[in-house]
Scaffold this active site. Structure first.
Site, PDB file in Angstrom:
ATOM      1  N   GLU A 282      34.163 -14.597  49.002  1.00 22.04           N
ATOM      2  CA  GLU A 282      33.496 -13.304  49.247  1.00 22.04           C
ATOM      3  C   GLU A 282      33.197 -12.578  47.936  1.00 22.04           C
ATOM      4  OE1 GLU A 282      36.559 -11.232  51.385  1.00 22.04           O
ATOM      5  OE2 GLU A 282      36.351 -12.449  53.190  1.00 22.04           O
ATOM      6  N   PRO A 283      32.431 -13.175  47.024  1.00 18.15           N
ATOM      7  CA  PRO A 283      32.158 -12.468  45.769  1.00 18.15           C
ATOM      8  C   PRO A 283      31.168 -11.322  45.968  1.00 18.15           C
ATOM      9  CG  PRO A 283      30.919 -14.526  45.856  1.00 18.15           C
ATOM     10  CD  PRO A 283      31.764 -14.494  47.099  1.00 18.15           C
ATOM     11  N   GLY A 284      31.407 -10.228  45.284  1.00 18.26           N
ATOM     12  CA  GLY A 284      30.487  -9.097  45.314  1.00 18.26           C
ATOM     13  C   GLY A 284      29.975  -8.812  43.917  1.00 18.26           C
ATOM     14  N   TYR A 325      36.613   5.631  38.197  1.00 18.34           N
ATOM     15  CA  TYR A 325      37.611   4.669  37.694  1.00 18.34           C
ATOM     16  C   TYR A 325      37.796   4.759  36.185  1.00 18.34           C
ATOM     17  CZ  TYR A 325      35.810   2.303  41.945  1.00 18.34           C
ATOM     18  OH  TYR A 325      35.367   1.989  43.201  1.00 18.34           O
ATOM     19  N   CYS A 351      27.341  19.625  38.054  1.00 21.14           N
ATOM     20  CA  CYS A 351      28.273  20.681  37.645  1.00 21.14           C
ATOM     21  C   CYS A 351      29.722  20.265  37.861  1.00 21.14           C
ATOM     22  CB  CYS A 351      27.943  21.965  38.389  1.00 21.14           C
ATOM     23  SG  CYS A 351      26.280  22.505  37.999  1.00 21.14           S
ATOM     24  N   TYR A 379      28.215  -1.706  42.686  1.00 22.23           N
ATOM     25  CA  TYR A 379      28.910  -0.434  42.905  1.00 22.23           C
ATOM     26  C   TYR A 379      28.218   0.707  42.157  1.00 22.23           C
ATOM     27  CZ  TYR A 379      32.220  -3.766  44.757  1.00 22.23           C
ATOM     28  OH  TYR A 379      32.781  -4.789  45.488  1.00 22.23           O
TER      29      TYR A 379
HETATM   30  C1  LIG Z   1      35.052  -5.523  48.030  1.00 21.23           C
HETATM   31  C2  LIG Z   1      35.460  -6.764  48.698  1.00 21.23           C
HETATM   32  C3  LIG Z   1      35.065  -8.003  48.183  1.00 21.23           C
HETATM   33  C4  LIG Z   1      34.252  -8.151  46.915  1.00 21.23           C
HETATM   34  O1  LIG Z   1      34.935  -7.724  45.788  1.00 21.23           O
HETATM   35  P1  LIG Z   1      34.227  -7.922  44.343  1.00 21.23           P
HETATM   36  O2  LIG Z   1      35.252  -7.445  43.401  1.00 21.23           O
HETATM   37  O3  LIG Z   1      33.008  -7.070  44.348  1.00 21.23           O
HETATM   38  O4  LIG Z   1      33.917  -9.364  44.200  1.00 21.23           O
HETATM   39  C5  LIG Z   1      35.428  -9.134  48.877  1.00 21.23           C
HETATM   40  N1  LIG Z   1      36.159  -9.065  50.019  1.00 21.23           N
HETATM   41  C6  LIG Z   1      36.558  -7.884  50.537  1.00 21.23           C
HETATM   42  C7  LIG Z   1      37.360  -7.874  51.770  1.00 21.23           C
HETATM   43  C8  LIG Z   1      36.241  -6.705  49.885  1.00 21.23           C
HETATM   44  O5  LIG Z   1      36.649  -5.535  50.406  1.00 21.23           O
END
Ligand SMILES: *Cc1c(COP(=O)(O)O)cnc(C)c1O
Length: 428
Positions: A282-284, A325, A351, A379
């Site tokens: 699940e890469p984001g 962050y 502001c 993000y």
């Molecule tokens: C946010 C998230 C991701 C992706 O995380 P990245 O750091 O963007 O790769 C994968 N799985 C779940 C469940 C998440 O909440």
């Protein structure tokens, strides 16, 4: 100058910053600022790296779309053969609107509502990543009432330290995410007895912006221990979902490549005799982060006794990461000036003293110049807000010669379209 991030981002001999060969200052002029610009080739290259590393065994790369959920971005990943990791019904509707298919969607998140479960069951998502026993019971009830069975994996919390920022660490005992390692087997046994539930796999996701392989391997060992225990109890576990979280280079981080990470994971999976299982990831951030920049115009220079402020037209509502962050993101001019650099805090018009984009940056700038915030593809836009009644930025995708406005700049009228004034006589 060192430009972290995408190989598609470059500075040409004349000092002009380009993305896939397009001058970014020119795009800022054409579409106005603040403006997100993404490279489609960079997104494709990032996902191909994952897919190639997993080639030859059953797998599905599910893009964690909360990193960047614009429809054209989702379309890009759907066309590349990706599934999606979603965390709300809204995200599911986006996937469908972008041409993705529900049977390649995994549904994560600690707080799924009944309505969201119904929508996901109706659409036929591939798997629910269930995060608590209470959620499991409700899901079984909702599915049974619809005459359906919900495919699930349990998101387990392996209690490993991902060595990242506390706000984006999710695999430690004190986090709200997942089911603790100690309880996981009992919850699987409970799941196997529920009428509306079918166990398909196991899932873990330990955090974000992870720059080392070792936390992943520690988590994997813990997950495989569980799989062995669950199967010994007579419950088959088909797929391993290893989550996302791989970091990118914002400044001098040196995260492993997707290839190196996956190579190490597969070696352990094979060594422990689990090589036949389907792998989900699940890469984001690592698919989109370095594919995008946020362009902003310098409005005013405000030199001071203690600090020099460079005030720009993008703000924390456009890019929340620094304020939220304390994230460090590169900020560079789109056209280099010959003058000597001075040290500036780059801040927005909002502001709040927390409204800063970069602190103590050496820049040669003048009002009217365009600056690029680097590695802004993840993000960024998805966390944008309308704070201070600021319409959200426009987004452009470049793909070779093609330049597409994939999201029009928001209008102020649309911000209050759903609002109503109160009838003047209502208090009488
Ligand atoms: C946010 C998230 C991701 C992706 O995380 P990245 O750091 O963007 O790769 C994968 N799985 C779940 C469940 C998440 O909440």
């Amino acid at each position: 100058m060192n430009l972290p991030g995408s190989p598609f981002l470059a500075r040409d001999a004349a000092g002009t910053l380009t993305l896939e060969g397009h001058a970014l200052a020119g795009l800022a002029h054409e579409f106005a600022t603040p403006l997100y610009v993404y490279s489609r080739q960079a997104m494709r290259a990032a996902v191909t790296a994952y897919q190639q590393a997993l080639a030859g065994r059953p797998h599905l790369v599910c893009y964690a779309m909360k990193a960047n959920s614009s429809l054209a971005v989702l379309q890009t990943f759907a066309e590349a053969g990706c599934g999606f990791d979603i965390v709300s019904a809204g995200e599911l509707q986006r996937v469908l609107a972008a041409g993705g298919s529900a049977d390649q969607v995994v549904f994560s998140g600690v707080g799924k509502t009944r309505a969201e479960m119904r929508l996901a069951l109706e659409a036929g998502v591939r798997c629910f990543n269930v995060e608590s026993e209470a959620e499991l019971d409700v899901l079984s009830e909702v599915a049974t009432a619809m005459g359906k069975t919900a495919p699930i994996s349990l998101r387990v919390n392996p209690d490993v330290d991902a060595k990242t920022h506390p706000y984006i660490s999710t695999g430690l005992k004190g986090n709200k995410f997942g089911i603790s390692h100690e309880h996981a087997l009992a919850v699987y046994q409970h799941a196997a007895r529920l009428p509306g539930i079918a166990v398909h796999g196991i899932d873990c996701h330990i955090g974000s912006q992870i720059t080392e392989i070792s936390p992943y391997l520690d988590a994997l060992d813990r997950v495989l221990d569980l799989v062995e225990a669950i199967e010994a109890a007579g419950i088959p576990v088909h797929h391993l979902d290893l989550g996302g979280g791989l970091g990118i280079t914002y400044t001098d981080e040196q995260p492993p490549t997707a290839d190196a990470l996956i190579g190490a994971l597969l070696a352990k999976i094979d060594a422990r005799g689990h090589g036949h299982r389907e792998i989900l990831m699940e890469p984001g951030r690592s698919l989109v982060g370095n594919a995008g920049v946020l362009l902003t115009e310098v409005l005013y220079l405000k030199p001071g006794e203690h600090k020099n402020f460079c005030i720009v037209d993008a703000a924390m509502n456009d890019m929340a990461r620094p304020a939220m962050y304390e994230a460090w993101m590169g900020i560079v001019p789109c056209r280099q000036r010959g003058e000597a650099a001075q040290t500036w805090d780059v801040v927005g018009p909002v502001c709040e003293s927390g409204d800063w984009l970069g602190r103590d940056r050496a820049l040669a700038v003048q009002p009217g110049d365009t600056l690029a915030m680097l590695s802004a593809g993840a993000y960024g836009m998805t966390m944008a807000s309308n704070y201070n009644s600021r319409p959200r930025a426009a987004e452009v995708m470049v793909d070779g010669a093609q330049v597409t406005l994939i999201r029009a700049r928001e209008t102020v009228e649309s911000l209050f379209a759903g609002e109503r004034l109160i009838d003047g006589h209502s208090r009488l």
